[in-house]
Write a protein that holds these residues in place. Sequence first.
Motif, mmCIF file in Angstrom:
data_model
loop_
_atom_site.group_PDB
_atom_site.id
_atom_site.type_symbol
_atom_site.label_atom_id
_atom_site.label_comp_id
_atom_site.label_asym_id
_atom_site.label_seq_id
_atom_site.Cartn_x
_atom_site.Cartn_y
_atom_site.Cartn_z
ATOM 1 N N VAL A 138 -2.923 42.300 26.581
ATOM 2 C CA VAL A 138 -1.761 41.404 26.551
ATOM 3 C C VAL A 138 -0.532 42.150 26.035
ATOM 4 O O VAL A 138 0.569 42.018 26.581
ATOM 5 C CB VAL A 138 -2.054 40.165 25.684
ATOM 6 N N ARG A 139 -0.711 42.941 25.011
ATOM 7 C CA ARG A 139 0.426 43.698 24.460
ATOM 8 C C ARG A 139 0.950 44.735 25.447
ATOM 9 O O ARG A 139 2.144 45.059 25.427
ATOM 10 C CB ARG A 139 -0.003 44.397 23.168
ATOM 11 N N GLY A 140 0.073 45.258 26.305
ATOM 12 C CA GLY A 140 0.493 46.286 27.246
ATOM 13 C C GLY A 140 1.004 45.749 28.572
ATOM 14 O O GLY A 140 1.219 46.532 29.507
ATOM 15 N N ALA A 141 1.208 44.442 28.677
ATOM 16 C CA ALA A 141 1.699 43.856 29.929
ATOM 17 C C ALA A 141 3.101 44.388 30.241
ATOM 18 O O ALA A 141 3.897 44.677 29.348
ATOM 19 C CB ALA A 141 1.721 42.338 29.823
ATOM 20 N N ASP A 142 3.386 44.509 31.524
ATOM 21 C CA ASP A 142 4.660 45.058 31.992
ATOM 22 C C ASP A 142 5.824 44.193 31.512
ATOM 23 O O ASP A 142 5.896 42.996 31.811
ATOM 24 C CB ASP A 142 4.642 45.124 33.522
ATOM 25 N N GLU A 143 6.761 44.800 30.773
ATOM 26 C CA GLU A 143 7.915 44.062 30.250
ATOM 27 C C GLU A 143 8.828 43.569 31.370
ATOM 28 O O GLU A 143 9.468 42.520 31.247
ATOM 29 C CB GLU A 143 8.698 44.944 29.281
ATOM 30 N N VAL A 144 8.923 44.340 32.457
ATOM 31 C CA VAL A 144 9.770 43.916 33.579
ATOM 32 C C VAL A 144 9.238 42.625 34.182
ATOM 33 O O VAL A 144 9.997 41.689 34.470
ATOM 34 C CB VAL A 144 9.844 45.035 34.643
ATOM 35 N N LEU A 145 7.914 42.554 34.352
ATOM 36 C CA LEU A 145 7.323 41.326 34.883
ATOM 37 C C LEU A 145 7.472 40.171 33.899
ATOM 38 O O LEU A 145 7.666 39.017 34.310
ATOM 39 C CB LEU A 145 5.846 41.561 35.212
ATOM 40 N N ALA A 146 7.393 40.481 32.601
ATOM 41 C CA ALA A 146 7.598 39.437 31.597
ATOM 42 C C ALA A 146 9.019 38.888 31.684
ATOM 43 O O ALA A 146 9.234 37.663 31.608
ATOM 44 C CB ALA A 146 7.312 39.988 30.203
ATOM 45 N N ASP A 147 9.998 39.783 31.843
ATOM 46 C CA ASP A 147 11.395 39.333 31.991
ATOM 47 C C ASP A 147 11.577 38.528 33.275
ATOM 48 O O ASP A 147 12.342 37.550 33.310
ATOM 49 C CB ASP A 147 12.328 40.544 32.000
ATOM 50 N N THR A 148 10.877 38.932 34.339
ATOM 51 C CA THR A 148 10.966 38.191 35.601
ATOM 52 C C THR A 148 10.437 36.771 35.429
ATOM 53 O O THR A 148 11.030 35.805 35.941
ATOM 54 C CB THR A 148 10.167 38.921 36.694
ATOM 55 N N CYS A 149 9.324 36.633 34.701
ATOM 56 C CA CYS A 149 8.776 35.294 34.442
ATOM 57 C C CYS A 149 9.769 34.443 33.658
ATOM 58 O O CYS A 149 9.940 33.248 33.949
ATOM 59 C CB CYS A 149 7.459 35.405 33.669
ATOM 60 N N ARG A 150 10.427 35.052 32.678
ATOM 61 C CA ARG A 150 11.414 34.297 31.908
ATOM 62 C C ARG A 150 12.606 33.904 32.778
ATOM 63 O O ARG A 150 13.129 32.788 32.676
ATOM 64 C CB ARG A 150 11.879 35.133 30.711
#
Length: 253
Positions: A138-150
Motif C-alpha cells: 500500500v505504501r509503495g502504490a504509484d503516487e501518480v495514480l493516487a493523484d489521478t484517483c483524487r
Amino acid sequence: MRRLLLAVALPVVLLAAWWFASAGSTDFYQPPLETIVRAFPDTWTPHRLRADVLPSVLRLVAGYGLAVVLGVALGLAIGGSRTMRAVCEPVLEFLRAVPPPMLVPVLILLAGFTDRTKILVIVFGAIWPVLLNTVEGVRGADEVLADTCRTYRIRGGLRLRAFVLRAASPQIVVGARQALSIAIIMMVIGELLGTTNGLGYVIIDFQRTYQIPQMWSGVFVLGLLGVALSALFALAERRILHWYHGRNAVARR
C-alpha cells in the motif's frame, strides 16, 4: 514438459541417492528408504487419512485463510494511514519479535486444548508476512495514480478495489506465499500438545512408540502436503496476477 522434468529431476536424484545410500542400513533410527516405502500402504490407510490428515488440512485451511484475511484488512488500514502506522508500528514490532511457538502454552492456558487453539496458533504465526507485505504494498502504490484517483474523485470501495488492492496485490501474494510455509509449520507445532489426531500428533506418536519407519513416512506425507499446497497456490497466483505477469512479459520484450 521441460518445466515438469526440471521440477522433478532433483527430487528423483535425491531419492535415488537416499535409496542406494541407505540400502542395507542396520541403524534402528535411520532405516533404509525401502523399508519406509513399504510402510506407506499399511500406515496411511483411508481411515487414517480421514482421521488424521483431513483434520490437519481443515485446521490449516481455516487458520491460513483467517491469517490472510486479517493480514490484508489490517495491512490496508495501517498502510493507508500515516497516523495508524505511527500508532501501530511499536506494537507490531513487539508482537513480530515474539516467536509464535512460544505463545502455544499461553494460548493453551487461554483457550484450552481445542481446535480453536490450534487454529489460533496458525493464525498468529502466518499473519505477519501477509500484514507486513500488505503495508509495504500500500505504501509503495504509484503516487501518480493516487493523484489521478483524487482528481477524478474516485473514493471508497471503488478506489480500494481498482487502485489500492491492485497496486498492493503483488506484495500481498508474496506475503501469502511466505505465510503458507509458516502455517504448515505452525499446524504441526499446534498438534504436538494436547491433541489426539492430526499429522503432528501421529508423527510424534510414532516416534514415542518407536515406530520409526512409520514416523519417516509421516514426514513424507507432510512434505507431499506442502508440495500439493504450493502447486495450488502457484495456480491461484497465476490467475490473480495474470495482469502483472503479462505486463512484465511485455516489458521484457
